[in-house]
Design a protein around this motif. Structure first.
Motif, mmCIF file in Angstrom:
data_model
loop_
_atom_site.group_PDB
_atom_site.id
_atom_site.type_symbol
_atom_site.label_atom_id
_atom_site.label_comp_id
_atom_site.label_asym_id
_atom_site.label_seq_id
_atom_site.Cartn_x
_atom_site.Cartn_y
_atom_site.Cartn_z
ATOM 1 N N VAL A 1 0.844 14.012 7.247
ATOM 2 C CA VAL A 1 1.989 14.901 7.008
ATOM 3 C C VAL A 1 3.316 14.176 7.201
ATOM 4 C CG1 VAL A 1 0.720 17.001 7.565
ATOM 5 C CG2 VAL A 1 1.931 15.765 9.382
ATOM 6 N N GLY A 2 3.271 12.896 7.566
ATOM 7 C CA GLY A 2 4.475 12.099 7.721
ATOM 8 C C GLY A 2 4.944 11.940 9.153
ATOM 9 N N ARG A 3 4.347 12.631 10.093
ATOM 10 C CA ARG A 3 4.736 12.540 11.492
ATOM 11 C C ARG A 3 4.112 11.318 12.144
ATOM 12 N NH1 ARG A 3 3.987 16.839 16.330
ATOM 13 N NH2 ARG A 3 5.457 15.803 17.715
ATOM 14 N N THR A 4 4.814 10.751 13.125
ATOM 15 C CA THR A 4 4.338 9.572 13.834
ATOM 16 C C THR A 4 4.206 9.887 15.318
ATOM 17 O OG1 THR A 4 5.425 8.143 12.234
ATOM 18 C CG2 THR A 4 4.849 7.150 14.312
ATOM 19 N N LEU A 5 3.107 9.455 15.910
ATOM 20 C CA LEU A 5 2.855 9.607 17.340
ATOM 21 C C LEU A 5 2.649 8.221 17.942
ATOM 22 C CD1 LEU A 5 0.183 12.469 17.145
ATOM 23 C CD2 LEU A 5 2.638 12.736 17.563
ATOM 24 N N VAL A 6 3.236 7.976 19.108
ATOM 25 C CA VAL A 6 3.114 6.675 19.774
ATOM 26 C C VAL A 6 2.499 6.891 21.144
ATOM 27 C CG1 VAL A 6 4.359 4.653 20.636
ATOM 28 C CG2 VAL A 6 5.149 5.812 18.564
ATOM 29 N N GLY A 7 1.526 6.057 21.492
ATOM 30 C CA GLY A 7 0.904 6.164 22.798
ATOM 31 C C GLY A 7 -0.362 5.345 22.887
ATOM 32 N N THR A 8 -1.316 5.865 23.661
ATOM 33 C CA THR A 8 -2.601 5.199 23.882
ATOM 34 C C THR A 8 -3.715 6.181 23.563
ATOM 35 O OG1 THR A 8 -1.647 3.849 25.651
ATOM 36 C CG2 THR A 8 -4.040 4.026 25.605
ATOM 37 N N ILE A 9 -4.700 5.712 22.835
ATOM 38 C CA ILE A 9 -5.856 6.557 22.542
ATOM 39 C C ILE A 9 -6.707 6.635 23.803
ATOM 40 C CG2 ILE A 9 -7.937 6.823 21.140
ATOM 41 C CD1 ILE A 9 -6.481 5.166 18.950
ATOM 42 N N ASP A 10 -6.876 7.854 24.323
ATOM 43 C CA ASP A 10 -7.710 8.038 25.514
ATOM 44 C C ASP A 10 -9.183 8.100 25.141
ATOM 45 O OD1 ASP A 10 -5.641 8.019 27.363
ATOM 46 O OD2 ASP A 10 -5.363 10.192 27.276
ATOM 47 N N VAL B 1 0.842 -1.192 0.000
ATOM 48 C CA VAL B 1 0.000 0.000 0.000
ATOM 49 C C VAL B 1 0.880 1.246 0.000
ATOM 50 C CG1 VAL B 1 -1.818 1.258 1.215
ATOM 51 C CG2 VAL B 1 -1.790 -1.244 1.257
ATOM 52 N N ASP B 2 0.699 2.080 -1.014
ATOM 53 C CA ASP B 2 1.386 3.369 -1.096
ATOM 54 C C ASP B 2 0.453 4.426 -0.529
ATOM 55 O OD1 ASP B 2 3.625 2.322 -2.577
ATOM 56 O OD2 ASP B 2 2.316 2.273 -4.333
ATOM 57 N N LEU B 3 1.001 5.243 0.359
ATOM 58 C CA LEU B 3 0.204 6.310 0.950
ATOM 59 C C LEU B 3 0.551 7.651 0.327
ATOM 60 C CD1 LEU B 3 0.445 5.085 4.618
ATOM 61 C CD2 LEU B 3 -1.475 4.839 3.073
ATOM 62 N N ALA B 4 -0.320 8.612 0.499
ATOM 63 C CA ALA B 4 -0.156 9.921 -0.124
ATOM 64 C C ALA B 4 1.135 10.618 0.304
ATOM 65 C CB ALA B 4 -1.361 10.797 0.190
ATOM 66 N N ASP B 5 1.623 10.323 1.519
ATOM 67 C CA ASP B 5 2.842 10.982 1.986
ATOM 68 C C ASP B 5 4.118 10.254 1.577
ATOM 69 O OD1 ASP B 5 2.849 8.772 3.626
ATOM 70 O OD2 ASP B 5 3.174 9.880 5.479
ATOM 71 N N GLY B 6 3.991 9.196 0.788
ATOM 72 C CA GLY B 6 5.155 8.445 0.322
ATOM 73 C C GLY B 6 5.460 7.203 1.139
ATOM 74 N N ALA B 7 4.805 7.017 2.276
ATOM 75 C CA ALA B 7 5.023 5.818 3.092
ATOM 76 C C ALA B 7 4.482 4.598 2.344
ATOM 77 C CB ALA B 7 4.326 5.953 4.441
ATOM 78 N N VAL B 8 5.101 3.442 2.595
ATOM 79 C CA VAL B 8 4.687 2.185 1.973
ATOM 80 C C VAL B 8 4.491 1.149 3.076
ATOM 81 C CG1 VAL B 8 5.335 0.351 0.367
ATOM 82 C CG2 VAL B 8 5.964 2.720 -0.138
ATOM 83 N N LEU B 9 3.348 0.480 3.054
ATOM 84 C CA LEU B 9 3.054 -0.588 4.010
ATOM 85 C C LEU B 9 2.822 -1.881 3.253
ATOM 86 C CD1 LEU B 9 0.436 1.238 6.259
ATOM 87 C CD2 LEU B 9 2.843 0.880 6.757
#
Length: 198
Positions: free
Chosen positions: A143-152, A56-64
């Motif tokens: 936007v390409g930024r990654t956040l790690v944590g828990t969804i409250d 899967v290619d994403l709009a920001d250039g990331a590939v999964l």
């Protein structure tokens, strides 16, 4: 006798014309059916036979990469080779690669049958489930930024996330910050716990 051959010849021509017209109508009907297929419907066909490997290619250039496991109203689930599940926002997808046979099969298959519960669930519904389970996640923003944590909390059009290391449980001492994130900013959400699925 000549008239018999004449009528047989006319009958053969008429049959040929009918067959040609029927083939043209069948082709037009197939073109019309295909023109109405959505990407989501094609993914539903592939998810029904679990095991379809996608890139899967994403709009920001990331590939999964991973195996398609589920398709919802506006999301798709991919399971990576390490066992973690990623929830993709379908409108963040720029392209999907797969074997040609799977691509063709997804366009040829009949329309999906009655909608299952998972197919009606929205991304917000899935995120609320993850918030209830307190599963550690990685949020990848468009936007390409990654956040790690828990969804409250997952609300109508946004979520609140407590930022902390993925390996650490959500405790007040481990929290490095909090963010309010619009759902429209999400490209994908990876569930970091391998025992938590969709």
């Amino acid at each position: 006798m000549r008239w018999d051959r004449f009528f047989e010849d006319l009958e053969g021509q008429l049959d040929s014309e009918w067959e040609a017209e029927r083939a043209a109508l069948d082709s037009e009907a197939e073109r019309l059916r295909i023109s109405r297929l959505s990407m989501r419907e094609r993914l539903q066909v592939l998810a029904a036979d679990a095991g379809t490997a996608l890139t899967v290619d994403l709009a920001d250039g990331a590939v999964l990469t991973g195996t398609l496991t589920a398709v919802g109203a506006d999301w798709a689930g991919l399971q990576a080779s390490d066992g973690r599940t990623t929830v993709l926002a379908l409108d963040a997808v720029a392209g999907i690669g797969m074997p040609e046979a799977e691509l063709l099969r997804s366009a040829r298959a009949d329309a999906p049958g009655p909608r299952r519960l998972a197919e009606r669930m929205t991304l917000g519904f899935v995120l609320r489930s993850l918030a209830r389970r307190r599963a550690p996640v990685t949020l990848h923003l468009r936007v390409g930024r990654t956040l790690v944590g828990t969804i409250d909390r997952a609300l109508a059009d946004h979520l609140d996330v407590a930022l902390h290391d993925a390996e650490a449980p959500r405790r007040s001492g481990a929290i490095q910050g909090v963010r309010m994130v619009p759902l429209s900013a999400l490209a994908w959400v990876r569930i970091e716990a391998r025992d938590v699925g969709l």
